[in-house]
Structures are given as structure tokens and as C-alpha cells.
Design a protein around this motif. Structure first.
Motif, PDB file in Angstrom:
ATOM      1  N   LEU A 161      27.248  16.840 -15.403  1.00  0.00           N
ATOM      2  CA  LEU A 161      26.445  15.786 -16.023  1.00  0.00           C
ATOM      3  C   LEU A 161      26.009  14.740 -15.006  1.00  0.00           C
ATOM      4  CD1 LEU A 161      25.285  14.452 -18.580  1.00  0.00           C
ATOM      5  CD2 LEU A 161      27.482  13.257 -18.836  1.00  0.00           C
ATOM      6  N   TYR A 207      31.292  10.158 -23.903  1.00  0.00           N
ATOM      7  CA  TYR A 207      30.312  11.234 -24.069  1.00  0.00           C
ATOM      8  C   TYR A 207      30.647  12.397 -23.138  1.00  0.00           C
ATOM      9  CZ  TYR A 207      26.003  13.892 -23.900  1.00  0.00           C
ATOM     10  OH  TYR A 207      25.087  14.932 -23.949  1.00  0.00           O
ATOM     11  N   THR A 208      30.974  12.089 -21.891  1.00  0.00           N
ATOM     12  CA  THR A 208      31.330  13.139 -20.936  1.00  0.00           C
ATOM     13  C   THR A 208      32.594  13.869 -21.373  1.00  0.00           C
ATOM     14  OG1 THR A 208      30.427  11.742 -19.184  1.00  0.00           O
ATOM     15  CG2 THR A 208      31.738  13.631 -18.490  1.00  0.00           C
ATOM     16  N   ARG A 244      31.588  16.138 -24.273  1.00  0.00           N
ATOM     17  CA  ARG A 244      30.377  16.946 -24.082  1.00  0.00           C
ATOM     18  C   ARG A 244      30.730  18.434 -24.047  1.00  0.00           C
ATOM     19  NH1 ARG A 244      27.646  18.650 -19.135  1.00  0.00           N
ATOM     20  NH2 ARG A 244      25.394  18.865 -19.476  1.00  0.00           N
ATOM     21  N   TRP A 254      30.566   5.701 -28.010  1.00  0.00           N
ATOM     22  CA  TRP A 254      30.327   7.145 -27.858  1.00  0.00           C
ATOM     23  C   TRP A 254      29.084   7.564 -28.628  1.00  0.00           C
ATOM     24  CZ3 TRP A 254      30.170  10.371 -32.121  1.00  0.00           C
ATOM     25  CH2 TRP A 254      29.838  11.712 -31.818  1.00  0.00           C
ATOM     26  N   ALA A 313      25.810   9.416 -27.274  1.00  0.00           N
ATOM     27  CA  ALA A 313      25.503  10.747 -27.793  1.00  0.00           C
ATOM     28  C   ALA A 313      24.128  10.768 -28.446  1.00  0.00           C
ATOM     29  CB  ALA A 313      26.573  11.168 -28.801  1.00  0.00           C
ATOM     30  N   ALA A 316      21.476  10.751 -25.618  1.00  0.00           N
ATOM     31  CA  ALA A 316      21.382  12.073 -24.993  1.00  0.00           C
ATOM     32  C   ALA A 316      20.689  13.073 -25.902  1.00  0.00           C
ATOM     33  CB  ALA A 316      22.779  12.574 -24.636  1.00  0.00           C
ATOM     34  N   ASP A 317      20.988  13.002 -27.198  1.00  0.00           N
ATOM     35  CA  ASP A 317      20.414  13.950 -28.155  1.00  0.00           C
ATOM     36  C   ASP A 317      18.932  13.708 -28.401  1.00  0.00           C
ATOM     37  OD1 ASP A 317      20.643  16.059 -30.212  1.00  0.00           O
ATOM     38  OD2 ASP A 317      20.302  14.417 -31.624  1.00  0.00           O
ATOM     39  N   GLU A 371      19.608  13.875 -21.649  1.00  0.00           N
ATOM     40  CA  GLU A 371      20.683  13.414 -20.776  1.00  0.00           C
ATOM     41  C   GLU A 371      20.180  12.711 -19.511  1.00  0.00           C
ATOM     42  OE1 GLU A 371      23.177  16.845 -20.226  1.00  0.00           O
ATOM     43  OE2 GLU A 371      24.453  16.285 -21.940  1.00  0.00           O
TER      44      GLU A 371
END
Length: 335
Positions: free
Chosen positions: A120, A221-222, A225, A272, A276, A279-280, A284
Motif C-alpha cells: 500500500l 485501514y492498512t 486491508r 478507519w 476506508a 479508498a473505496d 487508494e
């Protein structure tokens, strides 16, 4: 299995960012904790890439590792487990025989966790992490340079030497407390390791006083993921509130991450979910770009709004509205 909910937090800028604390709140456990593992790791045994002879080489050549050995010797015999983390890098897990179970779990995950963070964030960090398991609160305090009593809830801390932005970060290590394995279990240790390694990887570009929701949300998140987890497993408090039509009015303030706030669990879950969601919905690369911009130092709310708008191309009210819809739709569906 008994249930745990993990709450992760920094000690905040008051400690000049020397360590980021992982706070653990024992609550109820879901029987789906095995879903924390990524496939195929969830169905295959962990295979550790041990490097023959690397133990003595690391102790002799790495000043930090040799220094940790000397410090830990006063608390008992020290074992070390060197692990190949890929690209010719070697990490190490240090601890005492009484914590060999936790050490084995962490050593078994170290390579996958390092590679997951690099997948990531990128490879512009050491990728040779040093992970330590303390045997007692006193040793934990010594390993983290803590002054005063360390809260009993602290499960792990990430430590770095003081440095100037733009210079090389040294002395980085992730230190797990003596009760971390018992409280978290193997799956929890793996998740926390990825969270803390994210802080290690991003430390060089992160300035004290940066917004906690981005720092902690990105690490969370990481950590999650690619895992086979629902939003209810990752963020049970947020999900329950969303189903009761009680959505967060705004991104969590820094003070909400402090244990004394009583809202630390909710703050981490909200952070978080914000990352998320970004990213969604935006990708990312945009999340990473946003992290790099927001991690450059203290910013008032207006500055944060402006950076969000310029990076994501949406107004702040629109951002909040879309974030709320994202939380609601997933909480309803249980995705």
C-alpha cells in the motif's frame, strides 16, 4: 472463543511522537476472529522465512539490536528470531523464553505484514522491522523510553529516535507489552503488528500534531486491508450507532483518541471508516496523497477542509454526506 475489541492510539504529540500506543479494550468477542487472516494464509499454516546465521549477524552489526539485547539481558535470557521480509531485508523479533508463543506468532507474520504495508505505502522505508516482546511492565517502559507509569491497557508501542523531518529515521521498533498475546490472541497480534508497522513506514513523512483521524485511520485501514471482515467486525460501535441513525457529526477530533475521553473506541472506528471510504470511493492513491498532505504538521479545520477538497474534488459538506451514506449502506448490509 472469548471476544475482544481492539482500540489503538498514539500517546500523542505530548511525547513528541516517540511512540504510538496501541490501546486495547477488552469487550465481547465474535467467533469470526479467524477471518482476520488473508487468504490463503487463513487456510494454510504460517511458514517463517528464517535466515540461517542472521541472528548473530544482526546482533553484531545493528547497533539498535545489540543495544536492545544488552538492555533486555537484565530481565532474563534473550531469544531472537530473524526473519526474511523480502527484497534482501531481514527483520527480527526479540523476547524472552516465557514469551516464545507470542514471538512465534509475530515472527510468523512479520514477512507478510511487512509486504502488506509496502504493497500500500510503497518501499521507501526500512522493511527490516525490529519487533520486541516485553516480559514485564518495567521492561516495556524501559524499551519504550517511557517516564512514569504505562497504562495497563497499552498493548504495543512504536518507538523512534528524535529526528528532523527529511532526515533518516533511526531507532524504530515495535514493542509489545507482556499481556498483549493473552489479551489479543494470535489474530489480534497479527492485526496490531500491521497497524504498528504502518506507523513505522510512514514515520519519516509524519510531523507531530498531524490530524489523528488520518494517522490512526490510515494505520487501521492498512491493518484490515484485504482481510475477510465485515464492517461489524471491524467497527462494531460505529455499526450499532449507524443502525440507530446516530452517525458521527464530523471527523473525530484529536482529543477523542485519548483514553480519558471515553470515546477512543468510537474514534478509531470512525477514523478507519473515513479512510476506508476514501479508498473505496476515490482510490487508494488519493488516500495516500491525502495522508502525505495532512501528515505535514498541525492544521486547523479550515485547512483540513481545503486539502480534502483539493485532493478529492468535493466540498466538505459533500464529503461528510457521502461518508455517512457509505457507513449507513454497509452497516445495513453488514458488508
Amino acid at each position: 472463543m472469548s471476544a475482544l475489541r481492539q482500540v489503538r492510539g498514539w500517546l500523542s504529540a505530548k511525547r513528541r511522537f516517540q511512540f504510538c500506543l496501541t490501546l486495547v479494550m477488552v469487550t465481547g468477542l465474535t467467533g469470526a476472529c479467524g477471518a482476520l487472516l488473508m487468504l490463503p494464509n487463513s487456510v494454510l499454516p504460517k511458514i517463517r522465512a528464517v535466515v540461517p546465521g542472521a541472528d548473530n549477524v544482526l546482533v553484531a552489526s545493528d547497533p539498535q539490536v545489540s543495544g536492545l539485547h544488552r538492555l533486555m539481558d537484565s530481565y532474563g535470557k534473550v531469544n531472537s528470531e530473524p526473519v526474511s521480509t523480502g527484497a534482501g531485508k531481514v527483520g527480527v523479533v526479540l523476547g524472552h523464553p516465557a514469551r516464545s508463543g507470542d514471538m512465534d506468532v509475530l515472527a510468523g507474520e512479520l514477512s507478510a505484514a511487512t509486504q502488506a504495508v509496502s504493497a500500500l505505502w510503497g518501499s521507501d522505508w526500512s522493511q527490516a522491522p525490529v519487533v520486541v516482546v516485553a516480559s514485564s511492565p518495567a521492561e516495556f517502559a524501559a524499551l519504550t523510553n517511557a517516564t512514569g507509569n504505562v497504562p495497563a491497557e497499552v498493548a504495543a508501542a512504536t518507538v523512534a529516535d528524535p529526528f528532523h523531518p527529511g532526515s533518516k529515521v533511526t531507532g524504530q521498533r515495535v514493542v509489545f507489552g507482556p499481556e498483549a498475546g493473552r489479551r489479543l490472541g494470535p489474530d489480534g497480534l497479527r492485526s496490531v503488528l500491521r497497524h504498528e508497522l504502518t506507523h513505522v513506514a510512514t514515520r519519516a513523512v509524519t510531523v507531530d500534531g498531524s490530524p489523528q483521524w488520518m494517522l490512526e485511520g490510515f494505520a487501521e485501514y492498512t491493518a484490515h486491508r484485504g482481510m475477510r471482515q465485515s464492517i461489524n467486525e471491524i467497527a462494531p460501535t460505529l455499526t450499532a450507532r449507524a443502525r440507530a441513525d446516530n452517525l458521527p457529526a464530523d471527523l473525530p477530533a484529536d482529543a477523542a483518541f485519548e483514553p480519558a475521553s471515553g470515546e477512543a473506541a468510537a474514534a478509531y472506528e470512525q477514523a478507519w471508516s473515513a479512510c476506508a471510504f476514501i479508498a473505496d470511493q476515490f482510490g487508494e492513491p488519493q488516500l495516500i496523497s491525502l495522508y502525505r498532505q495532512l501528515a505535514t504538521g498541525p492544521k486547523d479545520h479550515a485547512a483540513i477542509e481545503a486539502i480534502l477538497g483539493s485532493t478529492l474534488g468535493v466540498s466538505y459538506p459533500d464529503f461528510l454526506a457521502r461518508w455517512h451514506s457509505w457507513i449507513t449502506s454497509r452497516s445495513t448490509a453488514g458488508a
